[in-house]
Design a protein around this motif. Sequence first.
Motif, PDB file in Angstrom:
ATOM      1  N   GLY A  37       0.796  -1.223   0.000  1.00  0.00           N
ATOM      2  CA  GLY A  37       0.000   0.000   0.000  1.00  0.00           C
ATOM      3  C   GLY A  37       0.829   1.274   0.000  1.00  0.00           C
ATOM      4  O   GLY A  37       0.279   2.376  -0.009  1.00  0.00           O
ATOM      5  N   SER A  38       2.164   1.149  -0.005  1.00  0.00           N
ATOM      6  CA  SER A  38       3.006   2.351   0.051  1.00  0.00           C
ATOM      7  C   SER A  38       3.174   3.021  -1.314  1.00  0.00           C
ATOM      8  O   SER A  38       3.721   4.121  -1.379  1.00  0.00           O
ATOM      9  CB  SER A  38       4.373   2.019   0.661  1.00  0.00           C
ATOM     10  N   LYS A  52       4.311   1.304  -4.419  1.00  0.00           N
ATOM     11  CA  LYS A  52       5.309   0.733  -5.333  1.00  0.00           C
ATOM     12  C   LYS A  52       4.710   0.463  -6.716  1.00  0.00           C
ATOM     13  O   LYS A  52       5.279   0.861  -7.733  1.00  0.00           O
ATOM     14  CB  LYS A  52       5.875  -0.579  -4.748  1.00  0.00           C
TER      15      LYS A  52
HETATM   16  N1  ADP Z   1      -6.821   2.900  -8.910  1.00  0.00           N
HETATM   17  C1  ADP Z   1      -6.781   3.236  -7.617  1.00  0.00           C
HETATM   18  N2  ADP Z   1      -7.805   3.915  -7.037  1.00  0.00           N
HETATM   19  C2  ADP Z   1      -7.752   4.274  -5.743  1.00  0.00           C
HETATM   20  N3  ADP Z   1      -6.736   3.986  -4.917  1.00  0.00           N
HETATM   21  C3  ADP Z   1      -5.703   3.308  -5.427  1.00  0.00           C
HETATM   22  C4  ADP Z   1      -5.667   2.881  -6.795  1.00  0.00           C
HETATM   23  N4  ADP Z   1      -4.490   2.233  -7.010  1.00  0.00           N
HETATM   24  C5  ADP Z   1      -3.830   2.237  -5.838  1.00  0.00           C
HETATM   25  N5  ADP Z   1      -4.555   2.876  -4.879  1.00  0.00           N
HETATM   26  C6  ADP Z   1      -4.133   3.107  -3.492  1.00  0.00           C
HETATM   27  O1  ADP Z   1      -2.830   3.667  -3.516  1.00  0.00           O
HETATM   28  C7  ADP Z   1      -2.030   3.129  -2.475  1.00  0.00           C
HETATM   29  C8  ADP Z   1      -0.788   2.496  -3.060  1.00  0.00           C
HETATM   30  O2  ADP Z   1      -1.138   1.300  -3.746  1.00  0.00           O
HETATM   31  P1  ADP Z   1      -0.047   0.412  -4.514  1.00  0.00           P
HETATM   32  O3  ADP Z   1       0.697   1.267  -5.447  1.00  0.00           O
HETATM   33  O4  ADP Z   1      -0.761  -0.752  -5.078  1.00  0.00           O
HETATM   34  O5  ADP Z   1       0.917  -0.037  -3.309  1.00  0.00           O
HETATM   35  P2  ADP Z   1       1.967  -1.235  -3.233  1.00  0.00           P
HETATM   36  O6  ADP Z   1       2.241  -1.716  -4.616  1.00  0.00           O
HETATM   37  O7  ADP Z   1       3.169  -0.624  -2.566  1.00  0.00           O
HETATM   38  O8  ADP Z   1       1.350  -2.280  -2.370  1.00  0.00           O
HETATM   39  C9  ADP Z   1      -2.923   2.160  -1.708  1.00  0.00           C
HETATM   40  O9  ADP Z   1      -3.440   2.839  -0.589  1.00  0.00           O
HETATM   41  C10 ADP Z   1      -3.997   1.825  -2.711  1.00  0.00           C
HETATM   42  O10 ADP Z   1      -5.181   1.493  -2.053  1.00  0.00           O
END
Ligand code: ADP
Length: 231
Positions: free
Chosen positions: A45-46, A48
């Motif tokens: 959730g950071s 990446k």
């Molecule tokens: N399309 C989206 N709509 C809303 N929130 C999103 C979307 N994509 C990612 N997020 C949010 O952005 C944050 C980072 O997600 P993400 O990049 O998938 O993290 P990681 O890959 O480090 O686990 C999270 O809180 C996720 O819920």
Amino acid sequence: MSQPVLDARDLGKSFASGAERIAVFSGVSVSLAAGQSLALMGRSGSGKSTLLNLFCGLERPDNGVITLLGERFDCRAVEGFREQEKRWARLRRRQVGVMFQEANLMPALSLLDNVRLRARLAEQPLEQCQAWLDRLGIGELARRYPDQVSGGQRQRAALAMVFAMNPDLILADEPTGSLDRRTAEEVSAELFRLQAQTGVALVLATHDPELAERCRMTLDLAHGAGSGRAS
Ligand SMILES: Nc1ncnc2c1ncn2[C@@H]1O[C@H](COP(=O)(O)OP(=O)(O)O)[C@@H](O)[C@H]1O
Ligand SMILES: [Mg+2]
């Protein structure tokens, strides 16, 4: 110094959540030259995956400028949206190899035909495709279908697909995250071995510190909504 493969300046990204917007990160700057590797670290959730998506144009930043292989993408530019989309799509097809936690193989194609399809889209010679499977130790499985091999073998095939593109940049999103420890180590060793041999630039998202240590630079998104500079 030669022109960087990837240069990102002051990237910020937020997502809408009801009426407000939640910042994922801000002020992220990265510069990566040919042959270099960068680990994107941070808990789930950071941001990446979001950052990797920005690096290959699958998502748009709120602000910041990305220069990828000499092409500049500025979200504030007057250039039409469709023009930018076309340039991003062309780079993803020919020069930027993307791989994920689960190998994104076509289930109806053999491993070899999956590699050949990727090479053809990238306009690379098809004769090398079997050799890439050989180099990854799965040459004898070339005629099998993805559901007839193990998860580790599928990720090896995904690596063959990416390298058969002869890319300038590889973006790998937790590429060993679905594998057991030992298989993960074998597959990541292959990735780093081929990266060193080919001189391709690599951005690797991982929450595994041991894997990150094998990259030359690290960008830690650990605290969410944070900012960072590769070091
Ligand atoms: N399309 C989206 N709509 C809303 N929130 C999103 C979307 N994509 C990612 N997020 C949010 O952005 C944050 C980072 O997600 P993400 O990049 O998938 O993290 P990681 O890959 O480090 O686990 C999270 O809180 C996720 O819920
Ligand atoms: Mg992710």
